[in-house]
Design a protein around this motif. Structure first.
Motif, PDB file in Angstrom:
ATOM      1  N   GLN A  15     -17.051  -9.645  -9.679  1.00 14.40           N
ATOM      2  CA  GLN A  15     -17.098 -10.214 -11.029  1.00 14.40           C
ATOM      3  C   GLN A  15     -18.216 -11.236 -11.149  1.00 14.40           C
ATOM      4  O   GLN A  15     -18.956 -11.237 -12.112  1.00 14.40           O
ATOM      5  CB  GLN A  15     -15.770 -10.891 -11.381  1.00 14.40           C
ATOM      6  CG  GLN A  15     -14.794  -9.988 -12.040  1.00 14.40           C
ATOM      7  CD  GLN A  15     -13.589 -10.767 -12.522  1.00 14.40           C
ATOM      8  OE1 GLN A  15     -13.099 -11.686 -11.873  1.00 14.40           O
ATOM      9  NE2 GLN A  15     -13.101 -10.387 -13.676  1.00 14.40           N
ATOM     10  N   SER A  16     -18.344 -12.135 -10.190  1.00 12.65           N
ATOM     11  CA  SER A  16     -19.374 -13.165 -10.306  1.00 12.65           C
ATOM     12  C   SER A  16     -20.770 -12.559 -10.195  1.00 12.65           C
ATOM     13  O   SER A  16     -21.679 -12.978 -10.885  1.00 12.65           O
ATOM     14  CB  SER A  16     -19.167 -14.276  -9.275  1.00 12.65           C
ATOM     15  OG  SER A  16     -19.319 -13.761  -7.978  1.00 12.65           O
ATOM     16  N   LYS A  19     -21.534 -10.911 -13.496  1.00 13.21           N
ATOM     17  CA  LYS A  19     -21.866 -11.899 -14.528  1.00 13.21           C
ATOM     18  C   LYS A  19     -23.305 -12.366 -14.364  1.00 13.21           C
ATOM     19  O   LYS A  19     -24.031 -12.492 -15.335  1.00 13.21           O
ATOM     20  CB  LYS A  19     -20.901 -13.082 -14.458  1.00 13.21           C
ATOM     21  CG  LYS A  19     -21.185 -14.112 -15.528  1.00 13.21           C
ATOM     22  CD  LYS A  19     -20.248 -15.276 -15.470  1.00 13.21           C
ATOM     23  CE  LYS A  19     -20.616 -16.280 -16.535  1.00 13.21           C
ATOM     24  NZ  LYS A  19     -19.859 -17.479 -16.476  1.00 13.21           N
ATOM     25  N   CYS A  23     -26.385 -11.969 -17.163  1.00 12.88           N
ATOM     26  CA  CYS A  23     -27.170 -13.086 -17.687  1.00 12.88           C
ATOM     27  C   CYS A  23     -28.664 -12.955 -17.425  1.00 12.88           C
ATOM     28  O   CYS A  23     -29.445 -13.700 -17.975  1.00 12.88           O
ATOM     29  CB  CYS A  23     -26.664 -14.402 -17.103  1.00 12.88           C
ATOM     30  SG  CYS A  23     -25.113 -14.948 -17.825  1.00 12.88           S
ATOM     31  N   SER A  28     -27.128  -7.080 -22.096  1.00 15.06           N
ATOM     32  CA  SER A  28     -25.816  -7.640 -22.437  1.00 15.06           C
ATOM     33  C   SER A  28     -25.803  -8.272 -23.830  1.00 15.06           C
ATOM     34  O   SER A  28     -24.752  -8.634 -24.335  1.00 15.06           O
ATOM     35  CB  SER A  28     -25.392  -8.676 -21.400  1.00 15.06           C
ATOM     36  OG  SER A  28     -26.300  -9.759 -21.425  1.00 15.06           O
ATOM     37  N   SER A 105     -25.647 -19.378 -19.612  1.00 16.26           N
ATOM     38  CA  SER A 105     -24.394 -18.695 -19.316  1.00 16.26           C
ATOM     39  C   SER A 105     -24.152 -17.618 -20.351  1.00 16.26           C
ATOM     40  O   SER A 105     -24.671 -17.687 -21.470  1.00 16.26           O
ATOM     41  CB  SER A 105     -23.212 -19.681 -19.276  1.00 16.26           C
ATOM     42  OG  SER A 105     -22.957 -20.209 -20.554  1.00 16.26           O
ATOM     43  N   CYS A 106     -23.386 -16.625 -19.948  1.00 15.70           N
ATOM     44  CA  CYS A 106     -23.070 -15.560 -20.885  1.00 15.70           C
ATOM     45  C   CYS A 106     -21.849 -14.795 -20.410  1.00 15.70           C
ATOM     46  O   CYS A 106     -21.462 -14.870 -19.241  1.00 15.70           O
ATOM     47  CB  CYS A 106     -24.258 -14.624 -21.071  1.00 15.70           C
ATOM     48  SG  CYS A 106     -24.707 -13.711 -19.590  1.00 15.70           S
ATOM     49  N   THR A 107     -21.258 -14.082 -21.347  1.00 12.77           N
ATOM     50  CA  THR A 107     -20.176 -13.142 -21.082  1.00 12.77           C
ATOM     51  C   THR A 107     -20.523 -11.887 -21.870  1.00 12.77           C
ATOM     52  O   THR A 107     -21.596 -11.808 -22.478  1.00 12.77           O
ATOM     53  CB  THR A 107     -18.819 -13.706 -21.540  1.00 12.77           C
ATOM     54  OG1 THR A 107     -18.824 -13.833 -22.965  1.00 12.77           O
ATOM     55  CG2 THR A 107     -18.517 -15.056 -20.891  1.00 12.77           C
ATOM     56  N   ALA A 108     -19.613 -10.945 -21.921  1.00 11.45           N
ATOM     57  CA  ALA A 108     -19.856  -9.722 -22.679  1.00 11.45           C
ATOM     58  C   ALA A 108     -19.952  -9.985 -24.179  1.00 11.45           C
ATOM     59  O   ALA A 108     -20.488  -9.171 -24.913  1.00 11.45           O
ATOM     60  CB  ALA A 108     -18.748  -8.710 -22.398  1.00 11.45           C
ATOM     61  N   SER A 110     -20.703 -13.469 -25.522  1.00 11.70           N
ATOM     62  CA  SER A 110     -21.273 -14.785 -25.843  1.00 11.70           C
ATOM     63  C   SER A 110     -22.535 -15.021 -25.023  1.00 11.70           C
ATOM     64  O   SER A 110     -22.733 -14.420 -23.970  1.00 11.70           O
ATOM     65  CB  SER A 110     -20.265 -15.905 -25.577  1.00 11.70           C
ATOM     66  OG  SER A 110     -20.043 -16.056 -24.188  1.00 11.70           O
ATOM     67  N   GLN A 127     -21.598 -16.336 -30.424  1.00 16.30           N
ATOM     68  CA  GLN A 127     -20.298 -15.799 -30.030  1.00 16.30           C
ATOM     69  C   GLN A 127     -19.976 -14.594 -30.903  1.00 16.30           C
ATOM     70  O   GLN A 127     -19.942 -14.717 -32.133  1.00 16.30           O
ATOM     71  CB  GLN A 127     -19.210 -16.875 -30.214  1.00 16.30           C
ATOM     72  CG  GLN A 127     -17.803 -16.407 -29.917  1.00 16.30           C
ATOM     73  CD  GLN A 127     -17.578 -16.160 -28.443  1.00 16.30           C
ATOM     74  OE1 GLN A 127     -17.920 -16.995 -27.614  1.00 16.30           O
ATOM     75  NE2 GLN A 127     -17.036 -14.996 -28.115  1.00 16.30           N
TER      76      GLN A 127
END
Length: 160
Positions: A15-16, A19, A23, A28, A105-108, A110, A127
């Motif tokens: 997971q890390s 991520k 980024c 993404s 930083s980012c997510t799927a 944000s 977001q």
């Protein structure tokens, strides 16, 4: 028990690393592509993004005063992927050069861009909401800031 712990640790490590890979790539941020619109009783806001290459998105933002019946601010925007990092570049009329913000930083759904040396803003966060709207949070030191919730314009920004 040891097998379960090993599996959990392996999942966390994957997971890390996923991520970090997210980024470091514009892929993404495809959910940002499209035309976005917001309004209140005094202003309308438009922002649009398009992919012009594998490593570049171009954008444009505009604020229009309903009261004054004119554009009160405009900016050209760019997202650039280079050397394994992503940067947000904003060019406004009041600055001779674009201002760069690094994707920190980012997510799927944000993305956070920061530049601690810039007077205002220091941070820009996008977001993607469950309702397929996008909220842009613009903030600086001392809690100064604002947010704008955009909806997809002309139905082409929902990315479905």
């Amino acid at each position: 028990m040891m097998k379960v712990m090993s599996l959990v640790l392996l999942c966390l490590a994957f997971q890390s690393s996923a991520k970090e890979e997210v980024c470091n790539s514009l892929n993404s941020l495809n959910w940002l592509i499209g035309n976005w619109y917001s309004e209140n009783s005094k202003l309308t806001f438009n922002e649009s993004w398009s992919r012009i290459s594998e490593k570049t998105f171009e954008g444009y933002g505009q604020t229009y005063s309903i009261v004054k019946n004119k554009v009160v601010s405009a900016e050209t925007l760019r997202l650039v992927e280079m050397s394994g990092e992503v940067f947000y570049l904003a060019k406004v009329a009041s600055n001779a050069l674009p201002t760069a913000f690094k994707l920190t930083s980012c997510t799927a759904d944000s993305a956070v861009f920061e530049n601690s040396r810039h007077d205002f803003p220091n941070k820009i966060k996008y977001q993607l909401n469950k309702s397929k709207t996008i909220t842009a949070f613009v903030s600086g030191e001392g809690g100064k800031g604002f947010s704008i919730e955009f909806i997809g314009k002309n139905g082409n920004a929902s990315n479905e």
